[in-house]
Design a protein around this motif. Structure first.
Motif, mmCIF file in Angstrom:
data_model
loop_
_atom_site.group_PDB
_atom_site.id
_atom_site.type_symbol
_atom_site.label_atom_id
_atom_site.label_comp_id
_atom_site.label_asym_id
_atom_site.label_seq_id
_atom_site.Cartn_x
_atom_site.Cartn_y
_atom_site.Cartn_z
ATOM 1 N N HIS A 100 -13.541 -9.919 -3.655
ATOM 2 C CA HIS A 100 -13.047 -8.598 -4.264
ATOM 3 C C HIS A 100 -13.154 -8.436 -5.908
ATOM 4 N N TYR A 101 -12.349 -9.561 -6.643
ATOM 5 C CA TYR A 101 -13.428 -9.618 -8.074
ATOM 6 C C TYR A 101 -14.836 -8.682 -7.938
ATOM 7 N N GLU A 102 -15.638 -9.616 -7.102
ATOM 8 C CA GLU A 102 -16.909 -9.237 -7.692
ATOM 9 C C GLU A 102 -16.998 -7.831 -6.800
ATOM 10 N N THR A 103 -16.828 -7.687 -6.450
ATOM 11 C CA THR A 103 -16.684 -6.388 -5.842
ATOM 12 C C THR A 103 -16.858 -5.101 -6.712
ATOM 13 N N LEU A 104 -15.935 -4.971 -7.076
ATOM 14 C CA LEU A 104 -15.198 -4.248 -8.460
ATOM 15 C C LEU A 104 -15.875 -4.499 -9.262
ATOM 16 N N LEU A 105 -16.442 -5.866 -10.055
ATOM 17 C CA LEU A 105 -16.723 -6.359 -11.214
ATOM 18 C C LEU A 105 -18.232 -5.501 -11.070
ATOM 19 N N GLY A 106 -19.345 -5.577 -9.580
ATOM 20 C CA GLY A 106 -20.320 -4.690 -9.522
ATOM 21 C C GLY A 106 -20.187 -3.324 -9.472
ATOM 22 N N SER A 107 -19.129 -2.588 -9.511
ATOM 23 C CA SER A 107 -18.963 -1.302 -9.480
ATOM 24 C C SER A 107 -18.502 -0.432 -10.642
ATOM 25 N N PHE A 108 -18.324 -1.673 -11.674
ATOM 26 C CA PHE A 108 -17.928 -1.150 -13.427
ATOM 27 C C PHE A 108 -19.972 -1.610 -13.809
ATOM 28 N N ARG A 109 -20.479 -2.634 -13.425
ATOM 29 C CA ARG A 109 -22.158 -2.661 -13.428
ATOM 30 C C ARG A 109 -22.596 -1.352 -13.625
ATOM 31 N N GLN A 110 -22.269 -0.965 -12.545
ATOM 32 C CA GLN A 110 -23.520 0.124 -11.989
ATOM 33 C C GLN A 110 -22.735 1.355 -13.176
ATOM 34 N N ARG A 111 -22.264 1.250 -13.663
ATOM 35 C CA ARG A 111 -22.156 2.554 -14.854
ATOM 36 C C ARG A 111 -21.903 2.464 -16.268
ATOM 37 N N ILE A 112 -22.607 0.836 -16.338
ATOM 38 C CA ILE A 112 -22.295 0.584 -17.586
ATOM 39 C C ILE A 112 -23.809 1.995 -18.414
ATOM 40 N N GLY A 113 -23.007 2.322 -19.481
ATOM 41 C CA GLY A 113 -23.703 3.406 -20.906
ATOM 42 C C GLY A 113 -23.966 4.447 -19.774
ATOM 43 N N VAL A 114 -23.583 4.434 -18.976
ATOM 44 C CA VAL A 114 -23.539 5.922 -17.765
ATOM 45 C C VAL A 114 -22.240 6.832 -17.314
ATOM 46 N N GLU A 115 -20.900 6.136 -17.458
ATOM 47 C CA GLU A 115 -19.607 6.331 -17.585
ATOM 48 C C GLU A 115 -19.134 6.919 -18.418
ATOM 49 N N ARG A 116 -18.054 7.272 -18.503
ATOM 50 C CA ARG A 116 -16.706 7.466 -19.381
ATOM 51 C C ARG A 116 -15.969 7.461 -18.770
ATOM 52 N N ASP A 117 -14.337 6.683 -19.383
ATOM 53 C CA ASP A 117 -12.354 7.562 -18.893
ATOM 54 C C ASP A 117 -12.930 8.115 -17.140
ATOM 55 N N PHE A 118 -13.171 7.584 -16.180
ATOM 56 C CA PHE A 118 -13.251 7.394 -15.190
ATOM 57 C C PHE A 118 -12.223 6.275 -14.077
ATOM 58 N N LEU A 119 -12.004 6.910 -13.114
ATOM 59 C CA LEU A 119 -10.793 6.459 -12.207
ATOM 60 C C LEU A 119 -11.134 6.323 -10.901
ATOM 61 N N LEU A 120 -12.633 5.105 -10.506
ATOM 62 C CA LEU A 120 -12.841 4.660 -8.807
ATOM 63 C C LEU A 120 -11.633 3.997 -8.285
ATOM 64 N N THR A 121 -11.978 4.278 -6.721
ATOM 65 C CA THR A 121 -10.820 3.742 -5.764
ATOM 66 C C THR A 121 -11.764 3.565 -4.903
ATOM 67 N N LEU A 122 -11.459 2.262 -4.522
ATOM 68 C CA LEU A 122 -12.983 1.417 -3.890
ATOM 69 C C LEU A 122 -12.103 0.771 -2.129
ATOM 70 N N ASN A 123 -13.501 1.940 -1.261
ATOM 71 C CA ASN A 123 -11.950 1.006 0.493
ATOM 72 C C ASN A 123 -11.870 -0.534 0.223
ATOM 73 N N GLU A 124 -11.706 -1.175 1.354
ATOM 74 C CA GLU A 124 -12.290 -2.252 1.708
ATOM 75 C C GLU A 124 -13.611 -2.936 2.457
ATOM 76 N N GLN A 125 -14.185 -1.615 2.976
ATOM 77 C CA GLN A 125 -15.684 -2.034 3.580
ATOM 78 C C GLN A 125 -16.846 -1.739 1.689
ATOM 79 N N SER A 126 -16.144 -1.365 0.423
ATOM 80 C CA SER A 126 -16.908 -1.149 -0.455
ATOM 81 C C SER A 126 -17.195 -2.697 -0.842
ATOM 82 N N GLN A 127 -18.977 -2.278 -1.116
ATOM 83 C CA GLN A 127 -19.898 -3.441 -2.343
ATOM 84 C C GLN A 127 -20.594 -2.943 -3.031
#
Length: 537
Positions: free
Chosen positions: A288-315
């Motif tokens: 789960h940690y790697e999944t959330l970390l991956g979602s952040f890595r996709q947004r480095i330098g792109v988005e700021r101040d966001f709140l994202l909720t992932l469901n159990e199937q998110s990868q």
């Protein structure tokens, strides 16, 4: 058993004291020898010395200067001074430096053994007090935040802890989370404004953000959090009500939004948050940690101040690029080739190829990354041994000069194996004099025992006087042994700072620095920043 260091510029006297007295009878297990104050400090930095016997009058660093330095840096070490001069000024400075004893030469064997015995009794008394149960428990409570953080980071990194052991660890640091309790993971990234602050202010702001989070979630939830090696704050959010089998995700999302709002309002900075779905503690925690970390890595330098909720199937997205971890983990290929550790180099290459085949598929970018890193390692080792690439690599040198024309992992492996084979044949066929053989022994020993290697231990290994060994090594390589060891240790430390969650003091001890403050100084001298600044960047 304790360790003793004898320091005197008269080598015969040092050898006589070290070898002819029954040190084991008073608890001394190992006796180290130094011919100067500078050499003594070199040994002190790499070896856990307990008692020092030093002459007062020595060229360079005097005995009094030496014990004053030891007192400032290693306060637990007991020092005994020897002097051939019955001088009140010396005795006065010795008392100010808190020397355990001040003895006049020539000293009787029994008198010296008695003095060392008293020093050991002082050490035993001090450590009994430090290690008492009451002191230990007080220390544990004082360090609860660090212990809790370390435990969480271990779980996030995939460490498997048996249920009984984990429950004991949780109870020890007073975390009331039961196995199979529902939890939600939240990753928090502090942005822009926070990273513009100096180190002290940034730490205070991080502390303030975490306090805000605890306050906002306190009514319904309990938090367990830590800062990972990438600079993200990882929160596990548990329901406060005992026995609850589900979380109110809408409540968690609302409180996360409130946290963003209040951080912006009161701390003048922005944070981004990623929330995972409800999970069961500790099932799939690392995944789960790697999944959330991956979602952040996709947004480095792109988005700021966001709140994202992932469901159990998110990868994490497929095709995301990663660095090849085995390529940069110690021992590095350049050091293995430099020291002629051929079998270890073969194993290292196998690990790199396995990672390429298992995780990277036919990614040409990763093949190029491996190729350039391995060519760099070969070039470094060959030139370090005062040889030319063209002489060592033969026909493989022509392939090197024409560039990487292969496009598969198998082609890369074949070329590297042939290049290493050519280099090995060149080294083994080279007529080496005794000094070259000595250098290889030094490097092999240092590479295999990095945490414990020092000038003294290497000198013992090759049966040479430390001073003579230093001169020979510097003459042959252009680099002092201490600089060589420091370089290896700093590179290993830099890798651990980038890739692990270990504390600074743990990394310092792991690469052979018993004093964290000295490790920080050496690291800053080499990289121009402290270990924490290096990790933060």
């Amino acid at each position: 058993m304790y360790q003793l260091l004898i320091v005197d510029d008269q080598p015969d006297l040092v050898t006589d004291l070290a070898t002819n007295l029954p040190w084991r009878s008073i608890g001394i297990g190992e006796v180290h020898q130094a011919g100067s104050g500078a050499e003594a400090l070199d040994i002190m930095r790499s070896t856990p010395i307990d008692v020092v016997i030093s002459d007062i009058r020595m060229p360079g660093i005097s005995g009094l200067d030496l014990i004053e330095t030891i007192r400032r840096t290693w306060s637990h070490v007991r020092c005994i001074l020897l002097s051939g001069y019955n001088d009140f000024e010396y005795a006065q400075r010795a008392l100010k430096s808190q020397a355990t004893d001040y003895l006049l030469k020539p000293v009787e064997d029994e008198e010296l053994l008695t003095a060392v015995g008293r020093a050991i009794e002082e050490l035993e008394s001090r450590w009994r007090e430090v290690s008492s149960h009451q002191s230990a428990m007080a220390s544990i409570r004082e360090n609860y935040p660090i212990l809790r953080s370390h435990l969480l980071l271990s779980l996030l990194q995939g460490e498997v802890i048996a249920r009984v052991q984990l429950e004991e660890k949780l109870a020890m640091v007073e975390l009331p989370f039961a196995y199979e309790s529902p939890y939600c993971m939240m990753l928090l990234r502090m942005e822009d404004y926070f990273y513009e602050q100096n180190e002290r202010d940034a730490s205070l702001l991080e502390f303030a953000v975490c306090n805000m989070a605890e306050e906002i979630f306190a009514e319904e939830h309990q938090l367990w959090y830590a800062k990972d090696s990438f600079g993200y704050h990882v929160f596990l959010i548990f329901q406060k009500r005992a026995g609850s089998q589900s979380l109110r995700m809408e409540s968690i999302e609302q409180r996360a939004a409130h946290l963003q709002h209040y951080v912006k309002l009161y701390l003048k900075g922005t944070i981004s948050l990623v929330l995972g779905g409800q999970s069961t503690f500790t099932e799939g925690l690392s995944r789960h940690y790697e999944t959330l970390l991956g979602s952040f890595r996709q947004r480095i330098g792109v988005e700021r101040d966001f709140l994202l909720t992932l469901n159990e199937q998110s990868q994490t997205s497929e095709g995301e690029a990663h660095s090849l971890s085995h390529l940069y983990q110690p021992p590095q290929m350049s050091h293995l080739l430099e020291a002629g550790q051929w079998e270890a180099a073969e194993q290292k290459l196998e690990q790199i190829i396995e990672e390429l085949e298992g995780k990277r598929g036919d990614s040409y970018e990763h093949i190029l990354e491996a190729y350039f890193a391995l060519v760099s390692a070969l070039s470094y080792a060959i030139h370090k041994n005062k040889l030319w690439l063209a002489d060592c690599l033969g026909v493989e040198y022509n392939h090197l000069m024409s560039g990487p024309h292969f496009h598969t992992i198998a082609q890369l492996k074949s070329w590297v194996e042939d290049a290493i084979k050519s280099y090995r044949g060149c080294m083994e066929g080279r007529v080496q004099d005794s000094r070259t053989g000595l250098i290889q022994k030094v490097q092999e020993y240092a590479a295999g025992r990095l945490a414990d290697a020092s000038l003294q231990t290497i000198a013992d290994h090759v049966y040479l006087n430390p001073s003579y060994l230093s001169k020979v090594y510097k003459l042959e390589t252009g680099e002092g042994i201490s600089e060589y060891l420091s370089r290896l240790k700093m590179e290993a430390a830099a890798h651990l700072l980038r890739s692990s969650s270990q504390k600074i003091y743990e990394i310092a001890a792991g690469v052979g620095y018993q004093k964290t403050s000295y490790f920080i100084k050496v690291f800053k001298d080499r990289y121009g920043m402290t270990p924490q600044e290096f990790r933060d960047k």
